[in-house]
Design an enzyme around this catalytic site. Structure first.
Site, short mmCIF file in Angstrom:
data_model
loop_
_atom_site.label_atom_id
_atom_site.label_comp_id
_atom_site.label_asym_id
_atom_site.label_seq_id
_atom_site.Cartn_x
_atom_site.Cartn_y
_atom_site.Cartn_z
N GLU A 180 0.85 -1.37 -0.07
CA GLU A 180 -0.07 -0.10 0.07
C GLU A 180 0.80 1.45 -0.09
O GLU A 180 0.72 2.17 0.74
CB GLU A 180 -1.01 -0.06 1.13
CG GLU A 180 -2.08 -1.21 1.24
CD GLU A 180 -3.18 -1.26 2.11
OE1 GLU A 180 -2.91 -0.34 3.26
OE2 GLU A 180 -3.99 -1.78 2.09
N GLU A 376 -5.35 -8.53 -1.46
CA GLU A 376 -6.22 -8.26 -0.22
C GLU A 376 -7.45 -8.00 -0.43
O GLU A 376 -7.94 -7.07 -1.21
CB GLU A 376 -5.76 -7.23 0.54
CG GLU A 376 -4.38 -7.40 1.44
CD GLU A 376 -3.99 -6.29 2.40
OE1 GLU A 376 -4.75 -5.72 2.85
OE2 GLU A 376 -2.59 -6.18 2.55
C1 BG6 Z 1 -4.61 -3.28 4.78
C2 BG6 Z 1 -2.96 -3.72 5.11
O1 BG6 Z 1 -4.77 -2.02 4.66
O2 BG6 Z 1 -5.51 -3.63 5.25
C3 BG6 Z 1 -3.19 -4.94 6.15
O3 BG6 Z 1 -2.28 -4.00 4.08
C4 BG6 Z 1 -4.47 -4.59 7.19
O4 BG6 Z 1 -2.04 -4.69 7.02
C5 BG6 Z 1 -5.55 -4.76 6.34
O5 BG6 Z 1 -4.54 -5.67 8.15
C6 BG6 Z 1 -6.88 -4.48 7.04
O6 BG6 Z 1 -6.96 -3.66 7.85
P1 BG6 Z 1 -7.44 -3.82 9.42
O7 BG6 Z 1 -7.00 -2.46 10.04
O8 BG6 Z 1 -8.68 -4.20 9.58
O9 BG6 Z 1 -6.19 -4.78 9.82
#
Ligand code: BG6
Length: 480
Positions: A180, A376
């Site tokens: 990111e 993701e």
């Molecule tokens: C992304 C990141 O923004 O979202 C991860 O690359 C992160 O590291 C994921 O865990 C989910 O966000 P969160 O805050 O729910 O863990």
């Protein structure tokens, strides 16, 4: 809109995505140095995490133990294999390899750990997809150099990237330079992404964009270096994409939305795929009094280090426009903009939008015409363990099913999509809030927000569902 009968390509990569700092634990074992995340306390949806330059005896640091993947990786990888993973996205903890970031020599015990992990993945035919830097800059680089606003970090990063490229060139083919990278366009990215502790006197926006530029150069140099070390490497960029719709059809709202999409979302891909800054960025910098130090050598490096594929995280969408008074107020600033009345919102304020993923895949492929990968995507939710130990997480299945359907539609639209890794296949520490309670996994981990728990792993209902999805190459998404 008519549904098509498209299928995923036969070599489509299916799996899950993680980050070292959110699952490994073992924060100070075997020569590992401290990372920025090691100095970040736990929080929750109402209480933000705190940066503590000196570790506090009474504070709780959730990633110090996390889910102790460091000692459970064999068990966890066996479970990923049971689901049929063909790819596992993970990151290497930079301070496990270079404890202070600027060390002359790497830490052999750290290198050996990842050798062991890659060997274990290979045993099951699982391809690693490795993020070189995922929110885990060595903390010493913050203390000594002020983080990524300092150009010296480019050289330290290249030394680290070169070390792991050479060490793992026979074991790893797919790499992502920065997780990111565009988080530096947002305030929260200054620390987690940029390793910078900024005060208002620092002109934070200027610092974040300078740090972003330094990471662009580091990424481009890493791509170039990687290609000389192995012609088989495929090296991608990785961004967080927040699809944004204009709140109204007022042309002013449309222009605000376009500028948001350009600066927050598109800029990083434009630089990393096309090798140069776009005109709209120069306009934005001038309008915001942002003066970047960009040398001719930097410009050449950007041209010479374009990525092989484009990857991104996608969780939600938002609306943009002039109605500031309706803006979201969240404990993290990943979710910004105006609520969309057509979408559902999670407890953490994230608005679920499967069709936005199809729109985005088309938007990106129209623009770049290079392979894309969704690295993701997932739903953070509270899970309830039933008396028989099971977790009936139909809400998670629904979320993923709807997104996979839309990816399939995008493939039918002609998008070249390489693969899909859900965040995250196993419960781990939330990056935004530091909670365990915000769970994403197919595998439940007995670990609580106060650090208690046996760390025992168990399969949720979604585990069996995802296994079936993978076995059918995404054709069978039914939940029965
Ligand atoms: C992304 C990141 O923004 O979202 C991860 O690359 C992160 O590291 C994921 O865990 C989910 O966000 P969160 O805050 O729910 O863990």
């Amino acid at each position: 809109m008519a549904q098509n009968t498209a299928f995923f390509p036969s070599n489509f990569l299916w799996g899950g995505a993680t980050a070292a700092n959110q699952l490994e634990g073992a924060w100070n074992l075997d020569g590992k140095g401290e990372s920025v995340d090691d100095h970040y306390t736990g929080g929750n949806v109402d209480t933000p995490r705190r940066i503590t330059p000196i570790l506090e005896k009474d504070a709780f640091y959730p990633n110090h133990e996390a889910i102790d993947f460091y000692h459970h990786y064999k068990e966890d990888i066996a479970l990923f294999a049971e689901m049929g993973f063909s790819v596992f996205r993970m990151s290497i903890a930079w301070p496990r390899i270079f404890p202070n970031g600027d060390d002359a020599e790497p830490n052999e015990a750290g290198l050996q750990f990842y050798d062991d992990v890659f060997d274990e993945l290979k045993k099951y035919g699982i391809e690693p997809l490795v993020t070189i830097s995922h929110y885990e800059n060595p903390y010493a680089l913050t203390e000594k150099y002020g983080g990524w606003k300092n150009r010296k970090l480019i050289d330290f990063y290249i030394r680290y990237a070169g070390t792991i490229f050479n060490r793992y060139k026979e074991k790893v083919k797919y790499w992502l330079t920065f997780n990111e990278i565009n988080c530096l366009t947002m305030p929260f990215g200054a620390y987690l992404g940029g390793g910078m502790i900024l005060t208002p006197e620092d002109n934070p926006e200027q610092m974040r964009f300078q740090a972003l530029h330094n990471q662009f150069v580091a990424s481009a140099k890493a791509v170039q270096l990687g290609h000389t070390i192995s012609p088989h490497f495929k090296i991608g960029c990785m961004l967080n994409y927040m699809v944004a719709y204009a709140k109204t059809c007022n042309p002013t709202d449309e222009l605000i939305t376009q500028r948001f999409d350009q600066i927050r979302n598109l800029l990083a891909g434009d630089v990393q795929v096309r090798g140069r800054y776009p005109g709209y960025a120069k306009r934005y910098f001038a309008d915001h009094n942002i003066k970047l130090t960009i040398s001719e050598a930097d410009e050449q490096a950007l041209k010479d280090g374009c990525v092989d594929f484009y990857s991104f995280s996608y969780y939600m969408s938002s609306c943009m426009g002039q109605q500031e008074k309706d803006s979201f107020k969240n404990s993290d600033d990943l979710m910004i903009g105006i609520p969309n009345p057509y979408l559902k919102t999670s407890e953490w304020g994230w608005q679920t939008d499967p069709q936005g993923l199809r729109w985005l895949l088309n938007h990106l492929y129209d623009r770049y015409q290079i392979p894309l990968m969704v690295v993701e995507n997932g739903l953070g939710a509270r899970d309830k363990v039933d008396s028989d130990g099971s977790v009936q997480d139909d809400y998670r299945i629904d979320y993923l099913k709807q997104h996979i359907e839309q990816m399939r539609e995008a493939v039918g639209d002609g998008v070249d999509l390489m693969g899909y890794t859900t965040w995250a296949p196993i419960d781990l520490v939330s990056a935004g809030t530091g909670e365990m309670a915000k769970r994403y996994g197919f595998i439940y981990v007995d670990k609580n927000d106060d650090g208690t728990g046996s760390l025992k792993r168990s399969r949720k209902e979604s585990f069996y569902w995802y296994k079936k999805v993978i076995a059918s190459n995404g054709a069978d998404l039914s939940n029965n």
